[in-house]
Design a protein around this motif. Structure first.
Motif, PDB file in Angstrom:
ATOM      1  N   SER A  90      45.787  30.479  33.146  1.00  0.00           N
ATOM      2  CA  SER A  90      45.982  29.690  34.320  1.00  0.00           C
ATOM      3  C   SER A  90      44.998  30.137  35.369  1.00  0.00           C
ATOM      4  N   TYR A  91      44.734  31.356  35.623  1.00  0.00           N
ATOM      5  CA  TYR A  91      43.629  31.788  36.464  1.00  0.00           C
ATOM      6  C   TYR A  91      42.251  31.211  36.083  1.00  0.00           C
ATOM      7  N   SER A  92      41.921  31.114  34.718  1.00  0.00           N
ATOM      8  CA  SER A  92      40.647  30.814  34.299  1.00  0.00           C
ATOM      9  C   SER A  92      40.691  29.125  34.676  1.00  0.00           C
ATOM     10  N   VAL A  93      41.859  28.500  34.600  1.00  0.00           N
ATOM     11  CA  VAL A  93      41.645  27.026  34.683  1.00  0.00           C
ATOM     12  C   VAL A  93      41.439  26.978  36.396  1.00  0.00           C
ATOM     13  N   TYR A  95      40.328  28.891  38.511  1.00  0.00           N
ATOM     14  CA  TYR A  95      39.062  29.432  38.894  1.00  0.00           C
ATOM     15  C   TYR A  95      38.056  28.350  38.676  1.00  0.00           C
ATOM     16  N   LEU A  96      37.985  27.731  37.522  1.00  0.00           N
ATOM     17  CA  LEU A  96      37.045  26.712  37.322  1.00  0.00           C
ATOM     18  C   LEU A  96      37.172  25.505  37.992  1.00  0.00           C
ATOM     19  N   PHE A  97      38.378  24.804  38.148  1.00  0.00           N
ATOM     20  CA  PHE A  97      38.699  23.517  38.802  1.00  0.00           C
ATOM     21  C   PHE A  97      39.070  23.585  40.202  1.00  0.00           C
ATOM     22  N   PHE A 103      34.911  26.904  46.965  1.00  0.00           N
ATOM     23  CA  PHE A 103      34.225  27.906  47.713  1.00  0.00           C
ATOM     24  C   PHE A 103      32.487  27.273  47.689  1.00  0.00           C
ATOM     25  N   SER A 104      32.213  26.584  46.383  1.00  0.00           N
ATOM     26  CA  SER A 104      30.677  26.239  46.134  1.00  0.00           C
ATOM     27  C   SER A 104      30.539  24.946  47.124  1.00  0.00           C
ATOM     28  N   PHE A 105      31.508  24.317  47.184  1.00  0.00           N
ATOM     29  CA  PHE A 105      31.115  22.752  47.785  1.00  0.00           C
ATOM     30  C   PHE A 105      32.050  22.555  49.263  1.00  0.00           C
TER      31      PHE A 105
END
Length: 219
Positions: A90-93, A95-97, A103-105
């Protein structure tokens, strides 16, 4: 409380420019930092740190806890390895989405924008202070008179005095040394033009007016 809870669940507590600006202002305030310049740098890093190690961890931990409780109520038992595996996936998902995307946008562009605005504001304040401050030669004269009257260590035409003036007024040491030379070394004034003499006469008048207003000179 309901609004705060919704903001937490939807991860909206640190994605608006107003929220980031308020937090940035707090972290870069003089009460939080030793200097404004250091505060601006540290505030950016602290805000990024807070996002990943405060908001993200709290948000994901809360979501995982709720999911675990709901699963326990539904099937009546908890399989720890399954919880760990499901949490990792769940964290992987997320984190990515979610986390990385926000954070980036959203977070990082707003932080950089606010940092730039504060740097420009700080630069403008420094320029105003410099504009209002007396010339370097006037500052040398004021300090010379003050030291003589108060019987403090007198100013001399040396690196030590120039360094002390730099620490006191925040002016380049080389410039202070040159102005000390003009004050103490007669040859430095030997070839002054009339315009230059008038300019330095005005500096003496400024120093006199300041000393008079400060009560140093009675006449």
């Amino acid at each position: 409380m309901i609004k705060r809870s919704l903001a937490f669940i939807t991860f909206d507590q640190l994605v608006s420019k107003n929220q980031i600006e308020l937090r940035y202002k707090h972290l870069s305030s003089p009460n939080q930092q030793q200097s404004n310049a250091l505060g601006l740098i540290t505030a950016r890093h602290k805000l990024i740190y807070e996002y990943w190690y405060n908001h993200v961890i709290k948000h994901f931990g809360f979501m995982l806890l709720v999911a675990t409780i709901i699963t326990h109520l539904s099937i009546g038992k908890i399989n720890l390895p399954a919880v760990v595996m499901a949490g990792t996936l769940s964290y992987s998902v997320m984190y990515l989405f979610c986390y990385r995307f926000i954070f980036s946008f959203i977070v990082l562009p707003n932080v950089e924008m606010i940092k730039e605005e504060y740097e420009q504001s700080l630069s403008g304040e420094i320029k105003k202070c410099r504009k209002a401050q007396y010339s370097n030669f006037t500052l040398v004269l004021i300090d010379y008179v003050r030291n003589e009257i108060s019987e403090m260590v007198p100013l001399l035409c040396d690196d030590r005095s120039a360094s002390m003036l730099t620490e006191l007024y925040g002016v380049d040491t080389g410039s202070m040394k040159k102005n000390l030379e003009v004050l103490f070394i007669k040859n430095k004034r030997k070839h002054f033009t009339e315009r230059k003499k008038t300019e330095y006469k005005n500096r003496f008048n400024e120093a006199y007016d300041f000393s008079k207003s400060a009560g140093v000179c009675k006449v």
